[in-house]
Scaffold this active site. Sequence first.
Site, short mmCIF file in Angstrom:
data_model
loop_
_atom_site.label_atom_id
_atom_site.label_comp_id
_atom_site.label_asym_id
_atom_site.label_seq_id
_atom_site.Cartn_x
_atom_site.Cartn_y
_atom_site.Cartn_z
N GLU A 196 0.82 -1.21 0.00
CA GLU A 196 0.00 0.00 0.00
C GLU A 196 0.86 1.27 0.00
OE1 GLU A 196 -2.90 2.68 -0.03
OE2 GLU A 196 -3.44 0.56 0.01
N ASP B 61 1.31 -0.45 -5.00
CA ASP B 61 0.10 -0.28 -5.81
C ASP B 61 0.06 1.12 -6.44
OD1 ASP B 61 -0.30 1.04 -3.40
OD2 ASP B 61 -2.32 0.28 -3.07
N HIS B 62 0.54 2.11 -5.69
CA HIS B 62 0.60 3.49 -6.16
C HIS B 62 1.44 4.28 -5.17
CE1 HIS B 62 -2.27 4.81 -3.03
NE2 HIS B 62 -2.88 3.66 -3.26
N THR C 99 -5.47 2.09 -5.14
CA THR C 99 -5.18 0.67 -5.05
C THR C 99 -5.85 -0.11 -6.17
OG1 THR C 99 -4.86 0.76 -2.66
CG2 THR C 99 -5.44 -1.38 -3.59
N HIS D 4 -1.17 3.00 5.58
CA HIS D 4 -2.39 3.75 5.24
C HIS D 4 -2.84 4.48 6.50
CE1 HIS D 4 -6.44 4.64 3.89
NE2 HIS D 4 -6.22 4.07 2.72
#
Length: 662
Positions: free
Chosen positions: A289, A513-514, A329, A461
């Site tokens: 993440e 994911d990013h 995501t 996150h």
Amino acid sequence: MSKLFPQRFKLLFYFVKIFIILSTLVRIIFVLWVFKELDTSFFKLANTFLVGVLFDLGTVSFFALPYALYLLFFPQRWYGSLFDRIATWCGYTLGIVIFLFSFFAEITFWEEFKNRFNFIAVDYLIYTYEVVKNINESYPIPLLIGGILLFTAVLLFITKRRGIFQKTFHSESTFMEKLFPTLLVISTVLIFVLFVNNKDAEQFENRYNNEIAKTGIYSFFSAFQKNELSYTDFYRTLPINEAFAEVKSEFKRRGDTLLFPEKESIYRNISNTDSLPEQRPNVIFICVESLSANFLGSFGNTENNTPTLDSLANHSLFFTNLFATGTRTVRGMEAITLSIPPTPGRSIVKRENNQQLFTIGEVFKQKGYERNFFYGGDGYFDNMNSYFGGNGFNIVDRGRGFLLDASITTTRTNIEDEEVTFENAWGIADEDIYNKVIKVADEAHGAGKPFFDFVMTTSNHRPYTYPEGKIDIPSGSGRSGAVKYTDYAIGAFLKKAQSKDWYKNTVIIIMADHCASSAGRQELDVKNYHIPALILNLPNAAPQKVENLASQIDVFPTLFSLLNWNYNTNLFGTDILKMKPAEERAFVGTYRKLGLLKKDGSIMVLGDQQLSNFYRWNRETNELMPLENDNRFLNEIISNYQTADYLFRNEGLKLTTLGIEK
């Protein structure tokens, strides 16, 4: 008040005034927040606020309309009656609370995304449980709610003290006197419904000026209404046969064999030209993440929060010039599993008709692998269970929330409470999900089944919480701690995995994911798409730093090539290691902007309204410098994005369309 604006409308126009003042205050906060990135010339800044006020007037007119109609038709003899007072006080109070809550929400949204409300905010509304829990863990909710209620009470007191309610209730305005202001409100609403779009606020070259000019509530409902974009309606196109011819020619140059050369299809065969024996190790893919490249010491970070990853960079196939396709995501999952350029609008993971598609899982299936998707939260979030389950993956998640669709035949395994040592709004700690991965791997190895595991982490996150005592940064103190814990958990996982019999025959891939942030003042903030990727434990492969410019969509095609696989594919990605300099490229985009970046720093950006802009990206300053248009480059980017959109919308990604049985 004048006859054009009778006294009966005193409270309504005071309501409008309060909204504009509060909205302007929020706009000022955002200006100060990104002042160094704004175009702060007097003309541009003044126009930013002017456009903002116009959108504020349009937005508040929707709230004003019901009360304006009430005032118009409510009989004069009942002005100030008990019903009139209750309806007016309740309506006014509710409106103020909504405004204050939305402005607070905008500030928290801006903190994370540097955007007005958009697709993400709409998704957050749908997944209320996770979002409310996340907000509760990230912010002092009782204090904030108390502040909103206190501010509401203050505004009510000021309104009453100024005699606004009294003037409204003791008016003698007639129906005809009330007609003009009502028609004014109705006309404003109709103008915004029929002629104004949220993107009309984007009058500036600087992205931050455009975002600040918008009004959050209006942006939210615009995103809610327009959650998908038709490529052919909004973007530059070519005749579809020409678009496919362009894409097919690129695959042919790489040596691929098209299986349906006469059709609008990219289904093809990729052969092991060296005739080396195929290798079929287990594969564990860890999708981390929000792991921006600039978090790693390997990319110049000096905080020493990623000692594990920095060490692995020297003992792996380490991709130093890799870019995510998007900013969420689900967009990363789309790119990785479908190996496809980002289509406009929401990710395919969240769309309808997204099951039984040709994914990387299908290639693993061809080679006899069991496929598993691991998520530490509830996989109904962002439609992940439906997407992965509907495309042949077994699901391992917390097992709460919605069940899989009845048509999905893959299994679902719950992560039980006794397997969890720590959990927050988004899911269990990374260590817990890795322990579950090891447990399932042990079972698969015992049964003699090769496995491919897609693992989605959650610890990096907001609210940035994790088990205490693992690292030297307190839980919940910010992103740095979350990054360091994420790195720690990867190290702990590898240490446990290395003690297992199956490890020596298991390839491990780690990729983000990013990025943690994607916002910038320009059309696309290219730097904030740069992510790390590593392939560990490759059989017969020496560590190497790969500097080729590439995309998320290329990582698994590269792995398949390294394993010497012959396979049929419908994936856009290609082997990064075999790219020639002229072939190096990365797809980057938002839900509206679609970009193609080349090795020399040139980047073309497609926008809705059939726009295209050509730039040179300066890696050092992250600036986009305008260039004269390049038609060859333009045709290349149009072809890739148009064919990707066409294949999804016309079921060209479906297994049945490709002649593959479920």
